[in-house]
Design a protein around this motif. Structure first.
Motif, mmCIF file in Angstrom:
data_model
loop_
_atom_site.group_PDB
_atom_site.id
_atom_site.type_symbol
_atom_site.label_atom_id
_atom_site.label_comp_id
_atom_site.label_asym_id
_atom_site.label_seq_id
_atom_site.Cartn_x
_atom_site.Cartn_y
_atom_site.Cartn_z
ATOM 1 N N VAL A 44 0.849 -1.190 0.000
ATOM 2 C CA VAL A 44 0.000 0.000 0.000
ATOM 3 C C VAL A 44 0.885 1.240 0.000
ATOM 4 O O VAL A 44 1.654 1.461 0.942
ATOM 5 C CB VAL A 44 -0.927 0.034 1.234
ATOM 6 N N ASP A 45 0.780 2.032 -1.058
ATOM 7 C CA ASP A 45 1.519 3.292 -1.151
ATOM 8 C C ASP A 45 0.532 4.438 -0.947
ATOM 9 O O ASP A 45 -0.226 4.776 -1.849
ATOM 10 C CB ASP A 45 2.201 3.417 -2.513
ATOM 11 N N PRO A 46 0.498 5.037 0.255
ATOM 12 C CA PRO A 46 -0.513 6.050 0.560
ATOM 13 C C PRO A 46 -0.181 7.423 -0.035
ATOM 14 O O PRO A 46 0.983 7.788 -0.193
ATOM 15 C CB PRO A 46 -0.492 6.125 2.096
ATOM 16 N N ARG A 59 14.556 -0.257 0.986
ATOM 17 C CA ARG A 59 13.979 0.044 -0.326
ATOM 18 C C ARG A 59 14.767 -0.638 -1.438
ATOM 19 O O ARG A 59 14.196 -1.276 -2.326
ATOM 20 C CB ARG A 59 13.938 1.554 -0.541
ATOM 21 N N ALA A 60 16.079 -0.497 -1.388
ATOM 22 C CA ALA A 60 16.914 -1.135 -2.406
ATOM 23 C C ALA A 60 16.786 -2.651 -2.349
ATOM 24 O O ALA A 60 16.714 -3.323 -3.389
ATOM 25 C CB ALA A 60 18.368 -0.713 -2.217
ATOM 26 N N GLU A 61 16.738 -3.196 -1.142
ATOM 27 C CA GLU A 61 16.625 -4.648 -0.997
ATOM 28 C C GLU A 61 15.307 -5.156 -1.583
ATOM 29 O O GLU A 61 15.284 -6.187 -2.269
ATOM 30 C CB GLU A 61 16.731 -5.020 0.474
ATOM 31 N N ASP A 78 5.834 1.825 -14.618
ATOM 32 C CA ASP A 78 6.392 2.315 -13.358
ATOM 33 C C ASP A 78 7.605 1.504 -12.931
ATOM 34 O O ASP A 78 8.632 2.054 -12.523
ATOM 35 C CB ASP A 78 5.335 2.262 -12.254
ATOM 36 N N ILE A 79 7.493 0.195 -13.006
ATOM 37 C CA ILE A 79 8.577 -0.683 -12.553
ATOM 38 C C ILE A 79 9.861 -0.425 -13.337
ATOM 39 O O ILE A 79 10.959 -0.361 -12.761
ATOM 40 C CB ILE A 79 8.150 -2.157 -12.675
ATOM 41 N N THR A 80 9.742 -0.263 -14.641
ATOM 42 C CA THR A 80 10.938 -0.074 -15.465
ATOM 43 C C THR A 80 11.510 1.341 -15.369
ATOM 44 O O THR A 80 12.557 1.621 -15.949
ATOM 45 C CB THR A 80 10.639 -0.399 -16.942
ATOM 46 N N PHE A 127 3.990 -1.914 -5.604
ATOM 47 C CA PHE A 127 4.496 -3.219 -6.046
ATOM 48 C C PHE A 127 5.758 -3.601 -5.292
ATOM 49 O O PHE A 127 5.868 -4.718 -4.753
ATOM 50 C CB PHE A 127 4.759 -3.173 -7.550
ATOM 51 N N PHE A 128 6.728 -2.695 -5.220
ATOM 52 C CA PHE A 128 7.988 -3.026 -4.553
ATOM 53 C C PHE A 128 7.793 -3.250 -3.052
ATOM 54 O O PHE A 128 8.516 -4.045 -2.444
ATOM 55 C CB PHE A 128 9.018 -1.926 -4.806
ATOM 56 N N LEU A 129 6.820 -2.575 -2.441
ATOM 57 C CA LEU A 129 6.535 -2.811 -1.025
ATOM 58 C C LEU A 129 6.139 -4.258 -0.766
ATOM 59 O O LEU A 129 6.410 -4.804 0.320
ATOM 60 C CB LEU A 129 5.409 -1.885 -0.549
ATOM 61 N N SER A 130 5.522 -4.899 -1.734
ATOM 62 C CA SER A 130 5.069 -6.277 -1.545
ATOM 63 C C SER A 130 6.230 -7.269 -1.462
ATOM 64 O O SER A 130 6.017 -8.455 -1.191
ATOM 65 C CB SER A 130 4.105 -6.693 -2.672
ATOM 66 N N PHE A 131 7.447 -6.788 -1.660
ATOM 67 C CA PHE A 131 8.629 -7.655 -1.564
ATOM 68 C C PHE A 131 9.378 -7.445 -0.250
ATOM 69 O O PHE A 131 10.541 -7.821 -0.128
ATOM 70 C CB PHE A 131 9.550 -7.422 -2.760
ATOM 71 N N TYR A 132 8.705 -6.877 0.724
ATOM 72 C CA TYR A 132 9.335 -6.627 2.024
ATOM 73 C C TYR A 132 9.854 -7.915 2.656
ATOM 74 O O TYR A 132 10.889 -7.931 3.313
ATOM 75 C CB TYR A 132 8.332 -5.946 2.954
#
Length: 209
Positions: free
Chosen positions: A28-30, A123-125, A148-150, A184-189
């Motif tokens: 979730v990106d608020p 974030r980088a991880e 966005d991802i690219t 999307f990237f938050l889901s890889f925490y």
């Protein structure tokens, strides 16, 4: 700065896909008011997609929408990852007011990475964990999420750690905010692999329109 992922590395499918039973994570990106969107992304071990967006948000509306989506997609509270910067700071508290068992994971992108020798911050991880996921066949739904991802860039610092371009400079470079990418990237925490005992692997199925 060089691209984190290229178009050829980001697998994409054009239509909505049904999540298979098993563990799912929601990023979730608020955002509040203005040009930025609040974005919710759900992913499993095979695909990820934007499940909701909101152009004007408050802590209460984000919390309520998150709670509703958790129920809809069967996401455990701990597997809801919320960026606690800005308006996101109080969302976790609002979630508990809605449901005292909804203890979600609220994070600071700048916190230390699990592997501090390799990554500058969490974030980088998270961003680099996606490379493994895509290489195993993970796919995203839709052009906007892929775009966005690219757009994310990285470099190696003088100390040899991997650093991802921060959001303000990325926004300036793009002329927009990559909100879908951040969710999307938050889901890889917790990393790329979401397999747990009882997870049913298999081929994802397209949702009938």
């Amino acid at each position: 700065w060089i691209p984190l992922l290229t178009d050829n590395q980001v697998n994409r499918v054009s239509s909505a896909i049904e999540f298979v039973s098993g563990r799912k994570v929601m990023g979730v990106d608020p955002a509040g008011e203005g040009d930025d969107l609040t974005v919710w992304v759900v992913r499993d071990n095979f695909h990820a997609r934007v499940v909701a967006t909101e152009s004007e948000s408050s802590e209460k509306t984000i919390a309520q929408r998150t709670h509703d989506l958790m129920k809809e997609f069967d996401v455990e509270p701990a597997d809801v990852i919320i960026d606690n910067f800005g308006i996101g700071a109080n969302v976790a508290k609002e979630m508990l007011l809605i449901d005292h068992e909804a203890s979600v994971t609220s994070i600071n992108w700048g916190e230390d990475a699990s592997d501090e020798d390799v990554y500058l911050n969490k974030r980088a991880e998270c961003c680099f964990a996606t490379k493994e996921w895509f290489s195993r066949g993970g796919a995203v739904v839709g052009d906007e999420l892929q775009r966005d991802i690219t757009s994310y860039m990285y470099r190696n610092t003088l100390s040899g750690k991997r650093q991802v371009l921060d959001k303000p400079r990325l926004r300036q470079r793009l002329g927009r905010s990559p909100d879908r990418g951040d969710a999307f990237f938050l889901s890889f925490y917790y990393g790329a692999d979401l397999l747990r005992s009882g997870y049913q692997s298999g081929v994802v199925r397209s949702v009938k329109k």
